[in-house]
Design a protein around this motif. Sequence first.
Motif, PDB file in Angstrom:
ATOM      1  N   TRP A  53       0.684  -1.284   0.218  1.00  0.00           N
ATOM      2  CA  TRP A  53      -0.001  -0.077  -0.065  1.00  0.00           C
ATOM      3  C   TRP A  53       0.822   1.295   0.098  1.00  0.00           C
ATOM      4  CZ3 TRP A  53       0.045   3.760   3.637  1.00  0.00           C
ATOM      5  CH2 TRP A  53       0.504   3.722   5.006  1.00  0.00           C
ATOM      6  N   THR A  54       2.113   1.249   0.554  1.00  0.00           N
ATOM      7  CA  THR A  54       2.840   2.349   0.774  1.00  0.00           C
ATOM      8  C   THR A  54       3.315   3.074  -0.562  1.00  0.00           C
ATOM      9  OG1 THR A  54       4.812   0.934   1.208  1.00  0.00           O
ATOM     10  CG2 THR A  54       3.645   1.962   3.098  1.00  0.00           C
ATOM     11  N   ASP A  55       3.654   2.154  -1.622  1.00  0.00           N
ATOM     12  CA  ASP A  55       4.272   2.512  -2.799  1.00  0.00           C
ATOM     13  C   ASP A  55       3.823   2.021  -4.156  1.00  0.00           C
ATOM     14  OD1 ASP A  55       7.425   1.047  -2.006  1.00  0.00           O
ATOM     15  OD2 ASP A  55       5.445   0.350  -2.279  1.00  0.00           O
ATOM     16  N   GLY A  56       2.637   0.894  -4.042  1.00  0.00           N
ATOM     17  CA  GLY A  56       2.071   0.245  -5.007  1.00  0.00           C
ATOM     18  C   GLY A  56       3.102  -0.745  -5.528  1.00  0.00           C
ATOM     19  N   ILE A  57       4.189  -1.097  -4.887  1.00  0.00           N
ATOM     20  CA  ILE A  57       5.189  -1.973  -5.515  1.00  0.00           C
ATOM     21  C   ILE A  57       4.366  -3.327  -5.479  1.00  0.00           C
ATOM     22  CG2 ILE A  57       7.318  -3.552  -4.952  1.00  0.00           C
ATOM     23  CD1 ILE A  57       7.958  -0.740  -5.958  1.00  0.00           C
ATOM     24  N   LYS A  58       4.517  -4.101  -6.590  1.00  0.00           N
ATOM     25  CA  LYS A  58       3.972  -5.489  -6.911  1.00  0.00           C
ATOM     26  C   LYS A  58       5.072  -6.434  -6.617  1.00  0.00           C
ATOM     27  CE  LYS A  58       0.416  -3.176  -9.753  1.00  0.00           C
ATOM     28  NZ  LYS A  58      -0.225  -3.363 -10.996  1.00  0.00           N
ATOM     29  N   ARG A  59       4.659  -7.647  -6.303  1.00  0.00           N
ATOM     30  CA  ARG A  59       5.565  -8.776  -6.319  1.00  0.00           C
ATOM     31  C   ARG A  59       4.757  -9.816  -6.907  1.00  0.00           C
ATOM     32  NH1 ARG A  59       9.065 -11.301  -1.694  1.00  0.00           N
ATOM     33  NH2 ARG A  59       9.338 -12.612  -3.578  1.00  0.00           N
ATOM     34  N   TYR A  60       5.454 -10.942  -7.650  1.00  0.00           N
ATOM     35  CA  TYR A  60       5.001 -12.205  -8.150  1.00  0.00           C
ATOM     36  C   TYR A  60       5.814 -13.248  -7.856  1.00  0.00           C
ATOM     37  CZ  TYR A  60       2.115  -8.853 -10.836  1.00  0.00           C
ATOM     38  OH  TYR A  60       1.335  -7.880 -11.165  1.00  0.00           O
ATOM     39  N   SER A  61       5.366 -14.426  -8.025  1.00  0.00           N
ATOM     40  CA  SER A  61       6.170 -15.403  -7.880  1.00  0.00           C
ATOM     41  C   SER A  61       6.727 -16.118  -9.211  1.00  0.00           C
ATOM     42  CB  SER A  61       5.451 -16.759  -7.341  1.00  0.00           C
ATOM     43  OG  SER A  61       4.284 -17.274  -8.043  1.00  0.00           O
ATOM     44  N   ASP A  62       7.836 -16.423  -9.152  1.00  0.00           N
ATOM     45  CA  ASP A  62       8.343 -16.758 -10.687  1.00  0.00           C
ATOM     46  C   ASP A  62       7.396 -17.860 -11.460  1.00  0.00           C
ATOM     47  OD1 ASP A  62      11.785 -17.258  -9.390  1.00  0.00           O
ATOM     48  OD2 ASP A  62      10.630 -15.395 -10.035  1.00  0.00           O
ATOM     49  N   SER A  63       6.717 -18.506 -10.974  1.00  0.00           N
ATOM     50  CA  SER A  63       5.671 -19.515 -11.468  1.00  0.00           C
ATOM     51  C   SER A  63       4.466 -18.647 -12.204  1.00  0.00           C
ATOM     52  CB  SER A  63       5.184 -20.498 -10.682  1.00  0.00           C
ATOM     53  OG  SER A  63       4.448 -19.829  -9.549  1.00  0.00           O
ATOM     54  N   VAL A  64       4.272 -17.538 -11.800  1.00  0.00           N
ATOM     55  CA  VAL A  64       3.018 -16.808 -12.575  1.00  0.00           C
ATOM     56  C   VAL A  64       3.462 -15.642 -13.008  1.00  0.00           C
ATOM     57  CG1 VAL A  64       1.580 -17.803 -10.555  1.00  0.00           C
ATOM     58  CG2 VAL A  64       2.337 -15.529 -10.442  1.00  0.00           C
ATOM     59  N   LYS A  65       4.811 -15.197 -12.972  1.00  0.00           N
ATOM     60  CA  LYS A  65       5.194 -13.991 -13.602  1.00  0.00           C
ATOM     61  C   LYS A  65       4.945 -13.958 -15.001  1.00  0.00           C
ATOM     62  CE  LYS A  65       9.075 -10.594 -12.791  1.00  0.00           C
ATOM     63  NZ  LYS A  65      10.450 -10.583 -12.212  1.00  0.00           N
ATOM     64  N   ASP A  66       4.504 -12.957 -15.523  1.00  0.00           N
ATOM     65  CA  ASP A  66       4.164 -12.582 -16.978  1.00  0.00           C
ATOM     66  C   ASP A  66       2.823 -13.589 -17.527  1.00  0.00           C
ATOM     67  OD1 ASP A  66       7.717 -13.052 -17.663  1.00  0.00           O
ATOM     68  OD2 ASP A  66       6.718 -11.132 -17.416  1.00  0.00           O
ATOM     69  N   ARG A  67       2.177 -14.201 -16.687  1.00  0.00           N
ATOM     70  CA  ARG A  67       0.903 -14.724 -16.823  1.00  0.00           C
ATOM     71  C   ARG A  67      -0.079 -13.977 -15.968  1.00  0.00           C
ATOM     72  NH1 ARG A  67      -0.179 -19.797 -15.862  1.00  0.00           N
ATOM     73  NH2 ARG A  67       1.219 -20.108 -14.052  1.00  0.00           N
ATOM     74  N   PHE A  68       0.026 -13.766 -14.602  1.00  0.00           N
ATOM     75  CA  PHE A  68      -0.967 -13.022 -13.710  1.00  0.00           C
ATOM     76  C   PHE A  68      -0.495 -11.777 -13.422  1.00  0.00           C
ATOM     77  CE2 PHE A  68      -1.816 -17.317 -11.212  1.00  0.00           C
ATOM     78  CZ  PHE A  68      -2.099 -17.913 -12.532  1.00  0.00           C
ATOM     79  N   THR A  69      -1.613 -10.809 -13.145  1.00  0.00           N
ATOM     80  CA  THR A  69      -1.481  -9.456 -12.698  1.00  0.00           C
ATOM     81  C   THR A  69      -2.311  -9.142 -11.470  1.00  0.00           C
ATOM     82  OG1 THR A  69      -0.988  -8.906 -14.995  1.00  0.00           O
ATOM     83  CG2 THR A  69      -1.695  -6.974 -13.465  1.00  0.00           C
ATOM     84  N   ILE A  70      -1.747  -8.478 -10.658  1.00  0.00           N
ATOM     85  CA  ILE A  70      -2.464  -8.063  -9.313  1.00  0.00           C
ATOM     86  C   ILE A  70      -2.897  -6.446  -9.530  1.00  0.00           C
ATOM     87  CG2 ILE A  70      -0.339  -7.641  -8.058  1.00  0.00           C
ATOM     88  CD1 ILE A  70      -1.785  -8.410  -5.492  1.00  0.00           C
TER      89      ILE A  70
END
Length: 127
Positions: A53-70
């Motif tokens: 919430w502080t800066d909108g930074i997003k993280r993804y697991s390697d298994s879903v990166k480039d396929r899922f979007t939060i």
Amino acid sequence: QVQLVESGGGLVQTGGSLRLSCAASGRPFSSLNMGWFRQAPGKEREFVAAIRWTDGIKRYSDSVKDRFTIARDNAKNTVYLQMNSLKPEDTAVYLCAAASYIMTTQAMGVPNSYTYWGQGTQVTVSP
């Protein structure tokens, strides 16, 4: 106290898409770190994606990166998980989680970092 309610799960074929939603209530949504985790039968809870919430930074697991979007909509008190190019190994119960404290980037991917959890929504990807 924060209440989280997930929706949007279902059955989809390999290569298909789903969008999960998590509606939050109980405290100001804009000051919540939000995460998505998943758990398949017999397996440990696995990090999927998170947004701070502080800066909108997003993280993804390697298994879903480039396929899922939060993404989050603070006006609707809702966080979304857009899932594309789904695979059978994505089959699991998907759980929404929230925490209100200032969270490090590393902590975003750790289940114990989150205080509040939803009941989950089932996602099944057929071969």
